[in-house]
Design a protein around this motif. Structure first.
Motif, mmCIF file in Angstrom:
data_model
loop_
_atom_site.group_PDB
_atom_site.id
_atom_site.type_symbol
_atom_site.label_atom_id
_atom_site.label_comp_id
_atom_site.label_asym_id
_atom_site.label_seq_id
_atom_site.Cartn_x
_atom_site.Cartn_y
_atom_site.Cartn_z
ATOM 1 N N LYS A 11 6.054 7.370 -1.089
ATOM 2 C CA LYS A 11 6.052 7.113 0.361
ATOM 3 C C LYS A 11 5.484 5.756 0.732
ATOM 4 O O LYS A 11 5.604 5.333 1.881
ATOM 5 N N GLU A 12 4.846 5.065 -0.219
ATOM 6 C CA GLU A 12 4.260 3.784 0.131
ATOM 7 C C GLU A 12 4.093 2.891 -1.082
ATOM 8 O O GLU A 12 4.169 3.341 -2.237
ATOM 9 N N SER A 13 3.855 1.636 -0.770
ATOM 10 C CA SER A 13 3.581 0.655 -1.803
ATOM 11 C C SER A 13 2.304 -0.080 -1.419
ATOM 12 O O SER A 13 1.996 -0.250 -0.232
ATOM 13 N N PHE A 14 1.559 -0.483 -2.433
ATOM 14 C CA PHE A 14 0.340 -1.248 -2.218
ATOM 15 C C PHE A 14 0.460 -2.581 -2.932
ATOM 16 O O PHE A 14 1.006 -2.660 -4.034
ATOM 17 N N LEU A 15 -0.078 -3.600 -2.270
ATOM 18 C CA LEU A 15 -0.225 -4.894 -2.917
ATOM 19 C C LEU A 15 -1.720 -5.133 -3.080
ATOM 20 O O LEU A 15 -2.432 -5.342 -2.087
ATOM 21 N N HIS A 16 -2.188 -5.031 -4.317
ATOM 22 C CA HIS A 16 -3.604 -5.196 -4.609
ATOM 23 C C HIS A 16 -3.866 -6.662 -4.920
ATOM 24 O O HIS A 16 -3.140 -7.273 -5.717
ATOM 25 N N ILE A 17 -4.936 -7.173 -4.308
ATOM 26 C CA ILE A 17 -5.306 -8.563 -4.547
ATOM 27 C C ILE A 17 -6.702 -8.558 -5.161
ATOM 28 O O ILE A 17 -7.662 -8.101 -4.512
ATOM 29 N N THR A 18 -6.784 -9.064 -6.370
ATOM 30 C CA THR A 18 -8.046 -9.047 -7.116
ATOM 31 C C THR A 18 -8.654 -10.440 -7.127
ATOM 32 O O THR A 18 -7.986 -11.412 -7.477
ATOM 33 N N ALA A 19 -9.911 -10.514 -6.698
ATOM 34 C CA ALA A 19 -10.661 -11.782 -6.677
ATOM 35 C C ALA A 19 -9.831 -12.909 -6.067
ATOM 36 O O ALA A 19 -9.556 -13.911 -6.740
ATOM 37 N N PRO A 20 -9.412 -12.744 -4.820
ATOM 38 C CA PRO A 20 -8.501 -13.738 -4.234
ATOM 39 C C PRO A 20 -9.157 -15.103 -4.046
ATOM 40 O O PRO A 20 -10.389 -15.223 -3.915
ATOM 41 N N LYS A 21 -8.293 -16.123 -4.007
ATOM 42 C CA LYS A 21 -8.698 -17.493 -3.754
ATOM 43 C C LYS A 21 -8.083 -17.959 -2.436
ATOM 44 O O LYS A 21 -7.099 -17.364 -1.974
ATOM 45 N N PRO A 22 -8.609 -19.025 -1.851
ATOM 46 C CA PRO A 22 -8.056 -19.511 -0.577
ATOM 47 C C PRO A 22 -6.555 -19.743 -0.618
ATOM 48 O O PRO A 22 -5.864 -19.525 0.383
ATOM 49 N N GLU A 23 -6.023 -20.160 -1.767
ATOM 50 C CA GLU A 23 -4.580 -20.416 -1.851
ATOM 51 C C GLU A 23 -3.738 -19.140 -1.793
ATOM 52 O O GLU A 23 -2.498 -19.213 -1.703
ATOM 53 N N ASP A 24 -4.362 -17.983 -1.831
ATOM 54 C CA ASP A 24 -3.643 -16.720 -1.643
ATOM 55 C C ASP A 24 -3.413 -16.411 -0.166
ATOM 56 O O ASP A 24 -2.722 -15.432 0.173
ATOM 57 N N SER A 25 -3.998 -17.210 0.700
ATOM 58 C CA SER A 25 -3.802 -17.004 2.143
ATOM 59 C C SER A 25 -2.333 -17.199 2.488
ATOM 60 O O SER A 25 -1.731 -18.229 2.153
ATOM 61 N N ALA A 26 -1.756 -16.216 3.154
ATOM 62 C CA ALA A 26 -0.328 -16.236 3.519
ATOM 63 C C ALA A 26 -0.043 -14.946 4.275
ATOM 64 O O ALA A 26 -0.896 -14.067 4.377
ATOM 65 N N THR A 27 1.185 -14.818 4.750
ATOM 66 C CA THR A 27 1.649 -13.537 5.264
ATOM 67 C C THR A 27 2.450 -12.852 4.166
ATOM 68 O O THR A 27 3.321 -13.466 3.548
ATOM 69 N N TYR A 28 2.130 -11.593 3.921
ATOM 70 C CA TYR A 28 2.814 -10.826 2.886
ATOM 71 C C TYR A 28 3.733 -9.809 3.563
ATOM 72 O O TYR A 28 3.304 -9.030 4.414
ATOM 73 N N LEU A 29 4.988 -9.854 3.175
ATOM 74 C CA LEU A 29 6.018 -9.006 3.759
ATOM 75 C C LEU A 29 6.519 -8.011 2.728
ATOM 76 O O LEU A 29 6.674 -8.350 1.560
ATOM 77 N N CYS A 30 6.787 -6.791 3.173
ATOM 78 C CA CYS A 30 7.507 -5.868 2.299
ATOM 79 C C CYS A 30 8.830 -5.508 2.959
ATOM 80 O O CYS A 30 8.999 -5.665 4.180
ATOM 81 N N ALA A 31 9.781 -5.056 2.157
ATOM 82 C CA ALA A 31 11.124 -4.750 2.667
ATOM 83 C C ALA A 31 11.744 -3.661 1.812
ATOM 84 O O ALA A 31 11.463 -3.548 0.618
ATOM 85 N N ALA A 32 12.608 -2.876 2.448
ATOM 86 C CA ALA A 32 13.343 -1.829 1.735
ATOM 87 C C ALA A 32 14.778 -1.829 2.228
ATOM 88 O O ALA A 32 15.033 -2.173 3.383
ATOM 89 N N PRO A 33 15.720 -1.458 1.376
ATOM 90 C CA PRO A 33 17.122 -1.459 1.805
ATOM 91 C C PRO A 33 17.484 -0.181 2.538
ATOM 92 O O PRO A 33 17.244 0.917 2.058
ATOM 93 N N PHE A 34 18.088 -0.355 3.721
ATOM 94 C CA PHE A 34 18.667 0.756 4.456
ATOM 95 C C PHE A 34 20.156 0.471 4.594
ATOM 96 O O PHE A 34 20.534 -0.469 5.253
ATOM 97 N N GLY A 35 20.966 1.252 3.964
ATOM 98 C CA GLY A 35 22.385 0.917 3.982
ATOM 99 C C GLY A 35 22.700 -0.088 2.895
ATOM 100 O O GLY A 35 21.828 -0.614 2.216
ATOM 101 N N ASN A 36 23.936 -0.370 2.737
ATOM 102 C CA ASN A 36 24.380 -1.213 1.637
ATOM 103 C C ASN A 36 23.928 -2.657 1.802
ATOM 104 O O ASN A 36 24.283 -3.321 2.758
#
Lengths: 115, 109
Positions: free
Chosen positions: B69-94
């Motif tokens: 039912k879900e997905s996780f994005l784990h970030i371990t010991a992040p650095k400033p360069e990891d700053s961003a927007t993280y998007l997830c997506a799934a296919p609905f339809g072809n």
């Protein structure tokens, strides 16, 4: 490396003008997509194409048309630009479905402002 | 209704402070769950694809996991360069992907 390029990074157009946004990919991908991205709304699919001269409407096709005359090139056309079409436009491509949906690769985007 | 929902909307972490981003989806017969990173003013950059529950993928300080039912994005010991927007997506339809609205991650030095 997959490369998707878009004709302009920034574009300013006047209301009523016809606007062409071009996208080219160099990975021989069958599928190509046009999205717009707006704050709080995320990416929304405008049109996509799974083959040359083929096109399918996405979730928000009104006010837009597309053209795909060659496999590597997919154009988005705003027939008569309006201020509510001010947005970031993103092109993407992906290989064809072989029982799975494959990841899409995006271009750098075109920030369009309609005044 | 098929949906992809991400949480939190925004997350601020100190450098080195590990955390997780969530992506929940309501779609039957999942045919892939995709994670992207997007820097300001740029197009999304592909990170991972997950196809089945239990699958994990890693890249540097990022690890993506998938349940039914879900997905996780784990970030371990992040650095400033990891700053961003993280998007997830799934296919609905072809062939069509539906994107979540993203998590804006800021790593403070």
């Amino acid at each position: 490396d997959v490369k998707v390029t878009q004709s302009s990074r920034y574009l300013v157009k006047r209301t009523g003008e016809k606007v062409f946004l071009e996208c080219v990919q160099d990975m021989d991908h069958e599928n190509m997509f046009w999205y717009r991205q707006d704050p709080g709304l995320g990416l929304r699919l405008i049109y996509f194409s799974y083959d040359v001269k083929m096109k399918e409407k996405g979730d928000i096709p009104e006010g837009y048309s597309v053209s795909r005359e060659k496999k590597e090139r997919f154009s988005l056309i705003l027939e008569s630009a309006s201020t509510n079409q001010t947005s970031m436009y993103l092109c993407a491509s992906s290989p064809a479905d072989r029982g799975l949906t494959y990841e899409q690769y995006f271009g750098p985007g075109t920030r369009l402002t309609v005044t | 209704e098929d949906q992809v929902t991400q949480s939190p909307e925004a997350l601020r972490l100190q450098e080195g402070e590990s955390s997780s981003l969530n992506c929940s989806y309501t779609v039957s017969g999942l045919r892939g769950l995709f994670w992207y990173r997007q820097d300001p003013g740029k197009g999304p950059e592909f990170l991972f694809t997950l196809y089945s529950a239990g699958e994990e993928k890693e890249k540097e300080r990022l690890k993506a996991t998938l349940t039914k039912k879900e997905s996780f994005l784990h970030i371990t010991a992040p650095k400033p360069e990891d700053s961003a927007t993280y998007l997830c997506a799934a296919p609905f339809g072809n062939e069509k992907l539906t994107f979540g609205t993203g998590t804006r991650l800021t790593i403070i030095p």
